[in-house]
Every structure is written in C-alpha cells, then in structure tokens.
Design an enzyme around this catalytic site. Structure first.
Site, mmCIF file in Angstrom:
data_model
loop_
_atom_site.group_PDB
_atom_site.id
_atom_site.type_symbol
_atom_site.label_atom_id
_atom_site.label_comp_id
_atom_site.label_asym_id
_atom_site.label_seq_id
_atom_site.Cartn_x
_atom_site.Cartn_y
_atom_site.Cartn_z
ATOM 1 N N SER A 1 1.603 -1.495 -4.533
ATOM 2 C CA SER A 1 1.085 -1.642 -3.183
ATOM 3 C C SER A 1 2.185 -2.086 -2.248
ATOM 4 O O SER A 1 3.213 -2.621 -2.672
ATOM 5 C CB SER A 1 -0.034 -2.684 -3.172
ATOM 6 O OG SER A 1 0.543 -3.944 -3.416
ATOM 7 N N LYS A 2 1.933 -1.822 -0.988
ATOM 8 C CA LYS A 2 2.917 -2.094 0.050
ATOM 9 C C LYS A 2 3.354 -3.559 0.059
ATOM 10 O O LYS A 2 4.470 -3.877 0.389
ATOM 11 C CB LYS A 2 2.319 -1.756 1.412
ATOM 12 C CG LYS A 2 2.504 -0.310 1.786
ATOM 13 C CD LYS A 2 1.869 -0.029 3.126
ATOM 14 C CE LYS A 2 0.531 0.631 2.930
ATOM 15 N NZ LYS A 2 -0.182 0.969 4.120
#
Ligand code: GLU
Length: 458
Positions: free
Chosen positions: A244-245
C-alpha cells in the site's frame, strides 16, 4: 498448446501512474505471450467515469515503455466500444440470462440498510428479476441490466496456479452488467473484450478471483470458450500487509525517479512468486522468457522488499561497470548523464564512476556520493581544523598531482609536523567534499585537479 497465445493487461486510468502490482502482472503477461510466440495487448478499461484521472493513461503507458514492456496491439479503449457491450447485454436479456432493473437509488439504499441491520452481506434482492418488463418502460425509464445468476448449483473454473475453484451460485450477486449511463461495468466489459480480442490467457491479480464466477457465467450464457485463468498472488509489504501507498511507494514512476534500472526492477519482480529453475537470482528478461513456467508460480504471499531491490539494482550497476565490453561499461555513465539532466560532463562522470560505483545502489545516489566533483559543497558537515588542513596544503603545493605523490607528500609533512596523517586526510576530505565519508580522497583530488582543490582550502 493449441491456437495463438494472446495475453493482456487491462489497467483502469484511475491512478497516478502504473501501479507496481500492475507492472508485475504486465511482466508475467508479456513473458507468457513472448515465450509462445504470441501477442501481448493493452486495453484501457475506462468505463468508470467517476474515478477517471486525467493523464493517468499516458503515464501508465510511459511507465510500460520505460520498463521495456512493448505491446503488440492497443491500447484499446472500452469507452470507444460502447455499442458492443450494449449489443451483448441485450442478447443476454433476450436469452433470459439477464434482466432490466428499474430500482431507484433510494430503493437500493433502503434495501442495503435493511440488509445491514440483519447483518447480511450487501446484494441485490432480485426485486426486478421476476417482472417481465414492457418495451415502453425500457424506452421511457432509467434502467440497468443485471446478470440473472442461477439460484441453485455451483460455478467452477480451473485456475492454472490454484487448481479448481468452485462458488455456490446462491452466493453470487445479480451483478449489474450495463449501467444506466450506457457504460458496461467491469464484468461485462472484461468478458466481451477478452472474447472479442481472442485472449487465450487471463492472468491477473488474485483480487479478481471472486469476480471470476460472474465472468464464467457470462461466457457460458454467451456460448463462448473460456480462457485459461491464472490469478497471481498479491505483492505484500515486508510485514505481509497488502502493498500500500502508506508503507511502500507503489507507482512505477517513483522507482524511475529514484534511479532504479528498469531491467533490475523487472528482474526483481520476476522473482516475486516464482523461482528460476537453476536458483539464479539475477537473470535477464530474455532468459525469463526462455525458462518461466506459469504453472510453477507460488501462491504464498510474495514480499516486495525495497532493500532487496536496491541490492539487486546495485548488482546490475556494478556488473555493467565491470563489464569487459565497452558499450556495457558506458551504460551507467550514460544513464547517470541523463538522470542528472545532462548537467554534468559525461567525461567527468566516466572518470568518477569507478570511485563511487561500489557504494551505489541507485543512479540517484551518484549525486550525493559524487556531487562534490561538479560543485563546491554549499556547507560543510563540520568545521575544518585549519591547522591540520595547512599541513595538507603545504604538502600538496610542492608535489606532483598524482595520488601516489600526494600520499607520500602528506605522510612526510604530517610526520615532520608531528600530527597523524589519518587526521590530515580527514580534514582534507571535509574541506574538499564537505563530508566525513566518501570515495577515496586522493584519487578524487586527482580528478578534481589542483586548481579546484586549492580553491576549496578556505
Ligand atoms: N480493469 C481491471 C484493473 O483495473 C482489470 C482486471 C483484469 O485484469 O481483469 O485491474
């Protein structure tokens, strides 16, 4: 294998750039097509107008090009193919495998609220399924077309990596196929296009497994042959959470900006859920095309570890630099030259590289390690001991400008003054480079030249 192998990626232009997970699926699709002499296709799934991001497609394609993943066909755009989806949605209604749904947004919201209260999973309650809709209503009112999922039985497909997967039909939602704005949903678009584009292998992330039974039903209802399915495991952060970012940069553009080489990134991605049959860690794309086997992909969560990627990138950089072949040796200097937007001389980059390559894991690090060759340090990491520096200065003024001669002169001068040569070298380093660590100092001075070196002694 009979027939042509045709694979595809079908990115939606809803993100900033090509997601690293999509780069991974692109690589596998590309390799499978190429190892069978087939075609790799790019299709832009741009039917969700609410999530459309301006410029996303161009950036996705630029990242693919940077990676060196070339497509044989495309990019196709679903938004340019709307009549096709409508035609097949109508056909499904005619055959009794889909139906018009006139439910209003309010009714659907109310239905969802009640389901939530009963702790039921959200799904369409089949309200419009039973009513036979009149032609006039279809003409005058807003509607969607929904898939008529059989109430009983099961839907099964074989995944090349995971084996047989079965879903109970009663748990599958009557999925919207055509939206009221005339755009297909992902499910209708993907099936119609994969069929019409003669995709033989649908290779995508495992997050699409739960959608696949809906697709299988559509293939059956339209009388079409199923493609081979292979769902790749999702890339994970080192703590095993979904990539995830927040924990890892996810856009391919970031890896480019940080000075990773595309071939190193592809090599690293290749090792994610598959092992080279000879246990090799470093191998080229061509080699992967020769030995990759989709059936040998593991389903255990592969960890995308940037540190490991940095190590691999450094290995690539050093192997180019130490190559016996001149063109390979020039790869790194040329890449750095472009990376720094050509603001440094290529000749100097070439001279400096051997001094810093051992410490470099990315192109970007060249600037922090070797920036002092091109510009005087703006500030020093700490003040210089002027007394010690004077010893160096005196020695350097009267010797040849070779690192051997400089070393000899500084050692002699230090001894005469009664200071440690090591300390003198350190002050010299700080004065000239601004830092206490860096490449071999006297070799560096040799490249920097006498005039520039002395000019920094202030
Ligand atoms: N448009 C989907 C995506 O954004 C494609 C999924 C598939 O490959 O079927 O990833």
């Amino acid at each position: 294998m009979t027939g042509q192998v045709r694979t595809r990626i079908a990115p939606s232009p809803t993100g900033e750039n090509l997601h690293i997970g999509n780069a991974y699926t692109a690589l596998i699709n590309y390799v499978v097509a190429k190892q069978h002499g087939g075609q790799f296709i790019v299709r832009i799934e741009d039917t969700d107008r609410t999530r459309f991001v301006e410029g996303s497609e161009a950036r996705i394609l630029a990242s693919l090009a940077w990676l060196g993943i070339r497509y044989d066909e495309g990019p196709y755009h679903q938004s340019e193919r709307l009549p096709l989806y409508k035609q097949y949605a109508d056909k499904l209604v005619e055959n009794g495998h889909a139906y018009y749904c006139f439910c209003t947004a309010e009714r659907l919201a109310q239905m969802r609220k009640e389901q939530e209260a009963r702790h039921e999973p959200p799904r369409y309650d089949g309200h419009c399924r039973k009513v036979k809709s009149e032609k006039s209503k279809v003409k005058s009112e807003k509607y969607v077309i929904r898939l008529k999922v059989p109430e009983e039985g099961t839907t099964t497909f074989t995944d090349l990596i995971r084996g047989e997967i079965t879903f109970e039909n009663k748990l599958i939602d009557d999925q919207v196929l055509l939206k009221s704005d005339g755009y297909p949903t992902y499910h209708l678009g993907v099936v119609v296009d994969d069929h019409l584009m003669e995709i033989s292998h649908v290779i995508r992330g495992e997050e699409w497994i739960s959608s696949t039974p809906k697709h299988v039903l559509l293939y059956q209802f339209l009388g079409w042959k199923l493609p081979v399915y292979a769902h790749m495991p999702l890339l994970r952060n080192p703590d095993k959470s979904k990539l995830s970012k927040r924990k890892n940069p996810v856009w391919v553009s970031w890896y480019r900006e940080q000075g990773f080489l595309p071939e190193a990134l592809l090599n690293y991605l290749a090792t994610m859920a598959w092992a080279h049959p000879e246990g090799k860690e470093i191998f080229s794309l061509d080699e992967m095309i020769r030995v990759f086997d989709l059936a040998n992909v593991q389903t255990t969560a592969p960890v995308f570890d940037i540190e490991k990627l940095r190590w691999m990138n450094g290995t690539y950089l050093r192997s180019y630099q130490s190559s016996a072949r001149l063109p390979a040796r020039q790869v790194v200097s040329r890449q750095i030259f472009d990376f720094v937007h050509r603001k440094y001389s290529k000749e100097v980059i070439e001279k400096v590289l051997p001094l810093v390559i051992e410490r470099m894991k990315s192109l970007k690090e060249f600037e922090s390690l070797a920036g002092f060759f091109f510009a005087r340090p703006k500030e020093l990491e700490r003040p210089v001991n002027q007394g010690l520096l004077r010893v160096a200065k005196g020695a350097l003024e009267s010797c040849d400008w070779s690192h051997e001669a400089m070393e000899k002169a500084i050692r002699e001068a230090s001894e005469q003054t009664g200071v440690k040569a090591r300390d003198v070298f350190m002050e010299l380093r700080v004065a000239v480079t601004g830092k206490t660590v860096g490449p071999p100092i006297l070799e560096s001075l040799e490249i920097l030249g006498e005039e520039e070196t002395i000019a920094r002694f202030i």
